[in-house]
Design a protein around this motif. Structure first.
Motif, mmCIF file in Angstrom:
data_model
loop_
_atom_site.group_PDB
_atom_site.id
_atom_site.type_symbol
_atom_site.label_atom_id
_atom_site.label_comp_id
_atom_site.label_asym_id
_atom_site.label_seq_id
_atom_site.Cartn_x
_atom_site.Cartn_y
_atom_site.Cartn_z
ATOM 1 N N PHE A 171 6.268 3.162 -4.624
ATOM 2 C CA PHE A 171 5.194 2.289 -5.049
ATOM 3 C C PHE A 171 5.418 0.762 -4.896
ATOM 4 C CE2 PHE A 171 4.288 -0.521 -8.942
ATOM 5 C CZ PHE A 171 3.105 -0.485 -9.192
ATOM 6 N N LYS A 172 6.925 0.389 -5.010
ATOM 7 C CA LYS A 172 7.346 -1.014 -4.385
ATOM 8 C C LYS A 172 6.945 -1.093 -3.102
ATOM 9 C CE LYS A 172 11.365 -3.802 -4.342
ATOM 10 N NZ LYS A 172 12.893 -4.005 -4.875
ATOM 11 N N HIS A 173 7.231 -0.202 -2.108
ATOM 12 C CA HIS A 173 6.749 -0.441 -0.616
ATOM 13 C C HIS A 173 5.528 -0.749 -0.365
ATOM 14 C CE1 HIS A 173 10.814 0.308 0.672
ATOM 15 N NE2 HIS A 173 10.878 1.547 0.385
ATOM 16 N N LEU A 176 4.522 -4.277 -1.885
ATOM 17 C CA LEU A 176 4.990 -5.449 -1.012
ATOM 18 C C LEU A 176 4.351 -5.379 0.415
ATOM 19 C CD1 LEU A 176 8.754 -5.428 -1.961
ATOM 20 C CD2 LEU A 176 6.793 -6.637 -3.003
ATOM 21 N N GLY A 177 3.889 -4.250 0.875
ATOM 22 C CA GLY A 177 3.263 -4.149 2.004
ATOM 23 C C GLY A 177 3.834 -4.665 3.590
ATOM 24 N N GLY A 178 3.194 -5.134 4.439
ATOM 25 C CA GLY A 178 3.409 -5.514 5.656
ATOM 26 C C GLY A 178 3.516 -6.987 5.842
ATOM 27 N N ALA A 179 3.666 -7.691 6.959
ATOM 28 C CA ALA A 179 3.683 -9.383 6.831
ATOM 29 C C ALA A 179 2.573 -9.851 6.655
ATOM 30 C CB ALA A 179 4.093 -9.338 8.527
ATOM 31 N N LEU A 180 1.183 -9.321 6.764
ATOM 32 C CA LEU A 180 0.213 -10.070 6.417
ATOM 33 C C LEU A 180 -0.563 -9.203 5.261
ATOM 34 C CD1 LEU A 180 -1.448 -11.060 9.926
ATOM 35 C CD2 LEU A 180 -0.137 -12.621 8.212
ATOM 36 N N LYS A 236 16.695 -4.122 13.343
ATOM 37 C CA LYS A 236 16.316 -5.222 12.487
ATOM 38 C C LYS A 236 16.328 -4.801 11.030
ATOM 39 C CE LYS A 236 13.972 -8.613 15.540
ATOM 40 N NZ LYS A 236 13.219 -7.911 16.368
ATOM 41 N N SER A 237 17.253 -5.379 10.083
ATOM 42 C CA SER A 237 17.188 -4.847 8.511
ATOM 43 C C SER A 237 16.084 -5.588 7.797
ATOM 44 C CB SER A 237 18.395 -4.905 7.986
ATOM 45 O OG SER A 237 18.581 -4.641 6.798
ATOM 46 N N HIS A 238 15.031 -4.959 7.241
ATOM 47 C CA HIS A 238 14.589 -5.361 6.204
ATOM 48 C C HIS A 238 14.050 -4.528 4.984
ATOM 49 C CE1 HIS A 238 10.502 -7.152 4.755
ATOM 50 N NE2 HIS A 238 10.579 -8.300 5.520
ATOM 51 N N GLU A 239 13.679 -5.287 3.902
ATOM 52 C CA GLU A 239 13.491 -4.662 2.676
ATOM 53 C C GLU A 239 12.138 -3.421 2.953
ATOM 54 O OE1 GLU A 239 12.911 -5.035 -2.241
ATOM 55 O OE2 GLU A 239 13.436 -6.614 -1.067
ATOM 56 N N GLN A 240 11.396 -3.920 3.743
ATOM 57 C CA GLN A 240 10.036 -3.042 3.937
ATOM 58 C C GLN A 240 10.175 -2.171 5.375
ATOM 59 O OE1 GLN A 240 8.717 -2.608 0.878
ATOM 60 N NE2 GLN A 240 6.620 -3.025 1.866
#
Length: 267
Positions: A171-173, A176-180, A236-240
């Protein structure tokens, strides 16, 4: 020997299951939503079969064997950091990390507290708030605040164990979605899409004794490293940016849910 390093991998052999499709990600409605959330073309589910009894306590051996398997190496897809194209790993995995993700929730009523706490209005509209940043995410409503801002007054609506649940992570992912990402004004698209994907990935059965439905899948959040450093799900590490392995021990299938943060396909 350190956990997750190659050794005696217990003889797991894998096979790619390209014929297994995941309708939840390909329906027109989901496709449209993923496009709006800047995730389309950057999220994928793949299925693999395996040949041995799965034992959760040997998850590290299982995951390492997966990355070493000749049927996985040419088929497991990830997004290239440089080209943005789907590629295969192309590097030797030296170490893995597989974090247990609890998966016990059977009902979307898990999210009813969002209504009870005035994060979402009774009509389904998400309550707005003054814009702030929780790097790199813009927070413009109470939903994103409860997901991200640890010192916000309503953060504790979801306990730490709640937040670790696979249903919550999914749900959280999506929220929050992607860059745009273009955020939704109402909650239902997030809940509906979460439910569809969750049901598609997670296996259940009726307990013969209690007659109750129970989840049989084990879920792990997986990271792999080569001799240079992190190589999967990305360098590259990223929450998403994430990869979850959802293991069905009865069918002997593993579903790999992958997403790499970036700019999704445009209309």
């Amino acid at each position: 020997m350190a956990a997750g390093e190659p050794g005696d991998l217990g003889g797991y052999y894998f096979r790619f299951l390209p014929q297994k499709t995941f309708q939840s990600l390909s329906t027109p409605e989901t496709t449209s939503r993923l496009r709006q959330w800047s995730m389309l073309g950057r999220i994928k589910v793949q299925a693999f079969g395996f040949d041995q009894t799965f034992q959760a306590y040997r998850k590290d051996d299982f995951v390492m064997a997966f990355f070493k398997d000749p049927n996985v190496i040419p088929n497991l897809k990830l997004l290239s950091d440089s080209s943005g194209q789907w590629i295969t790993l192309g590097t030797e995995v030296k170490k893995i990390e597989a974090i247990n993700v609890p998966c016990t929730q059977l009902s979307m009523s898990f999210f009813n507290r969002l209504y009870d706490e005035d994060i979402v209005r009774d009509n389904g509209h998400i309550v707005k708030c003054l814009d702030s940043f929780c790097d790199p995410f813009l927070i413009s409503d109470e939903l994103r605040k409860v997901l991200l801002v640890e010192d916000s007054e309503k953060y504790e609506v979801f306990s730490q164990p709640d937040r670790e649940e696979f249903l919550f992570c999914l749900f959280k992912h999506l929220c929050l979605g992607g860059a745009l990402c273009q955020f939704e004004d109402v909650l239902s698209p997030y809940l509906e899409t979460t439910k569809l994907i969750y049901k598609d990935l997670v296996s259940v059965r009726k307990n013969p004794q209690t007659k109750k439905i129970q989840i049989t899948s084990s879920v792990f959040k997986v990271t792999a490293y080569d001799s240079v450093g992190m190589c999967y799900p990305s360098t590259k590490s990223h929450e998403q940016t994430f990869s979850y392995f959802i293991v069905d021990p009865i069918m002997r299938h593993v579903h790999v849910l992958y997403h790499c943060y970036g700019v999704g396909e445009m209309p």
